[in-house]
Scaffold this active site. Sequence first.
Site, PDB file in Angstrom:
ATOM      1  N   ASN A   8      -7.265   9.003  -0.782  1.00  0.00           N
ATOM      2  CA  ASN A   8      -6.920   8.379  -1.797  1.00  0.00           C
ATOM      3  C   ASN A   8      -7.365   8.420  -3.260  1.00  0.00           C
ATOM      4  O   ASN A   8      -6.740   8.489  -4.220  1.00  0.00           O
ATOM      5  CB  ASN A   8      -6.523   6.791  -1.412  1.00  0.00           C
ATOM      6  CG  ASN A   8      -5.914   6.330  -0.331  1.00  0.00           C
ATOM      7  OD1 ASN A   8      -5.075   7.257  -0.027  1.00  0.00           O
ATOM      8  ND2 ASN A   8      -6.085   5.292   0.503  1.00  0.00           N
TER       9      ASN A   8
ATOM     10  N   THR B 262     -14.230  -4.875  -9.070  1.00  0.00           N
ATOM     11  CA  THR B 262     -13.146  -5.130  -9.063  1.00  0.00           C
ATOM     12  C   THR B 262     -12.802  -6.618  -8.581  1.00  0.00           C
ATOM     13  O   THR B 262     -13.493  -6.751  -7.389  1.00  0.00           O
ATOM     14  CB  THR B 262     -12.145  -4.287  -8.402  1.00  0.00           C
ATOM     15  OG1 THR B 262     -12.494  -4.189  -6.828  1.00  0.00           O
ATOM     16  CG2 THR B 262     -11.992  -3.042  -8.705  1.00  0.00           C
ATOM     17  N   LEU B 263     -12.086  -7.289  -8.975  1.00  0.00           N
ATOM     18  CA  LEU B 263     -11.876  -8.903  -8.804  1.00  0.00           C
ATOM     19  C   LEU B 263     -10.453  -9.309  -8.336  1.00  0.00           C
ATOM     20  O   LEU B 263     -10.133 -10.645  -8.624  1.00  0.00           O
ATOM     21  CB  LEU B 263     -12.485  -9.619  -9.930  1.00  0.00           C
ATOM     22  CG  LEU B 263     -13.914  -9.143 -10.460  1.00  0.00           C
ATOM     23  CD1 LEU B 263     -13.964 -10.025 -11.776  1.00  0.00           C
ATOM     24  CD2 LEU B 263     -14.922  -9.784  -9.503  1.00  0.00           C
ATOM     25  N   GLY B 264      -9.598  -8.431  -7.632  1.00  0.00           N
ATOM     26  CA  GLY B 264      -8.354  -8.764  -7.203  1.00  0.00           C
ATOM     27  C   GLY B 264      -7.772  -9.323  -8.244  1.00  0.00           C
ATOM     28  O   GLY B 264      -7.511  -8.736  -9.518  1.00  0.00           O
TER      29      GLY B 264
ATOM     30  N   ASN C 117      -7.048  10.093   6.319  1.00  0.00           N
ATOM     31  CA  ASN C 117      -6.612   9.462   7.549  1.00  0.00           C
ATOM     32  C   ASN C 117      -5.049   9.570   7.445  1.00  0.00           C
ATOM     33  O   ASN C 117      -4.572   9.809   6.380  1.00  0.00           O
ATOM     34  CB  ASN C 117      -6.760   8.050   7.121  1.00  0.00           C
ATOM     35  CG  ASN C 117      -8.387   7.751   7.680  1.00  0.00           C
ATOM     36  OD1 ASN C 117      -8.946   8.285   8.180  1.00  0.00           O
ATOM     37  ND2 ASN C 117      -8.778   6.421   7.084  1.00  0.00           N
TER      38      ASN C 117
ATOM     39  N   ASP D 182      -8.597   2.350  -4.545  1.00  0.00           N
ATOM     40  CA  ASP D 182      -8.808   3.593  -4.610  1.00  0.00           C
ATOM     41  C   ASP D 182      -8.326   4.195  -5.999  1.00  0.00           C
ATOM     42  O   ASP D 182      -8.834   4.839  -6.612  1.00  0.00           O
ATOM     43  CB  ASP D 182      -8.215   4.408  -3.361  1.00  0.00           C
ATOM     44  CG  ASP D 182      -8.833   4.042  -2.250  1.00  0.00           C
ATOM     45  OD1 ASP D 182     -10.025   3.400  -2.053  1.00  0.00           O
ATOM     46  OD2 ASP D 182      -8.224   3.884  -1.023  1.00  0.00           O
TER      47      ASP D 182
ATOM     48  N   THR E 275      -2.683  -1.834  -0.391  1.00  0.00           N
ATOM     49  CA  THR E 275      -3.362  -0.666   0.143  1.00  0.00           C
ATOM     50  C   THR E 275      -3.511   0.044  -0.829  1.00  0.00           C
ATOM     51  O   THR E 275      -2.520   0.631  -1.432  1.00  0.00           O
ATOM     52  CB  THR E 275      -2.765  -0.088   1.348  1.00  0.00           C
ATOM     53  OG1 THR E 275      -2.460  -1.222   2.332  1.00  0.00           O
ATOM     54  CG2 THR E 275      -3.586   0.845   2.205  1.00  0.00           C
TER      55      THR E 275
HETATM   56  O1  RIB Z   1      -8.517   1.922   1.126  1.00  0.00           O
HETATM   57  C1  RIB Z   1      -7.126   2.178   1.619  1.00  0.00           C
HETATM   58  C2  RIB Z   1      -7.565   3.116   2.848  1.00  0.00           C
HETATM   59  O2  RIB Z   1      -8.497   2.485   3.528  1.00  0.00           O
HETATM   60  C3  RIB Z   1      -6.409   3.253   3.770  1.00  0.00           C
HETATM   61  O3  RIB Z   1      -5.553   4.197   3.144  1.00  0.00           O
HETATM   62  C4  RIB Z   1      -6.861   3.537   5.071  1.00  0.00           C
HETATM   63  O4  RIB Z   1      -6.930   4.962   5.433  1.00  0.00           O
HETATM   64  C5  RIB Z   1      -8.545   3.211   4.737  1.00  0.00           C
HETATM   65  O5  RIB Z   1      -9.317   4.341   4.836  1.00  0.00           O
END
Ligand code: RIB
Length: 297
Positions: free
Chosen positions: A42, A211-213, A10, A243, A239
Amino acid sequence: MKILNFGSLNRDLVYTVDHAVRPGETISSGSMEPFCGGKGLNQSLALARAGAEVYHAGCIGSDGSDLLRLLQDSGVDTRYIRRVDGPSGHAIIQVDGRGQNSILLFGGANRRIPPEAVEDALRDFGEGDWLVLQNEINGIPRIMERAHDRGMRIILNPSPFDGDIAAYPLEKVSWFVLNEIEGEALTGEGEPTAILRAAAKRFPGAKILLTLGKRGAMAAEGAAVYTHPIFPTPVRDTTAAGDTFLGYFFALLEELGPQEALRWASAASALAVSVKGAANSIPRRREVADFLAQPLC
Ligand code: RIB
């Protein structure tokens, strides 16, 4: 061990906001910055930056050259990424004052993977190799079936969680990677230990990474449960933290074992949340090693 990640790519448009826009409300953003992202991209970057041999499969549109270049620059093999007509996928991401995000996805090319692309990619993988999947592309049940037939082990991160997932051949999954919301959606349980217990009962062959933040993370392999707290760091943008966690955990699992893999993954995602953006916030292995070598870690 080769890892094939069949996943999304993305362009992330990241808006800084006071709070995420509510229904019926119009708000102004403080800034907008474009980044590379997508859960698939990611996770491939995190796996590669942690040292794994990673192949990414998926689709980009005519506008996706920078997504491809970023993966290649980090050592990801991109031979199975196809270019299709139309735009690449994108995400509109609002990041609030606490670094929390709200994400709106447009699938674009991620949702136009042709069946022959699946066969082309999987042909080169087999027994002992891993397949990593999220839930941002089309054709997932077919990819899972074909990979399982070839003896691959499947890691499924069912994110974003939606109604399609119940129809996936989930009994073929070797590892589920869940946050609490996904854990509850999958099992109907809200508490971490109850999620692990219910998931183990429903999918006896599977292991769970939860995962638990702020409460850290857990990995369950049968009766053995490993836990790790977070490394506290200033949060700028969460964000891609999940990942990053996934990529580091699986890149290091066989080399270091689950407890150490959790420690490295926790450190890597602590570094990721302290930087704005998705792909660009994923640290290199050297940075994670330096972070772990600091006295407080
Ligand atoms: O996990 C984060 C991702 O979720 C972002 O980079 C966005 O593109 C969505 O796919």
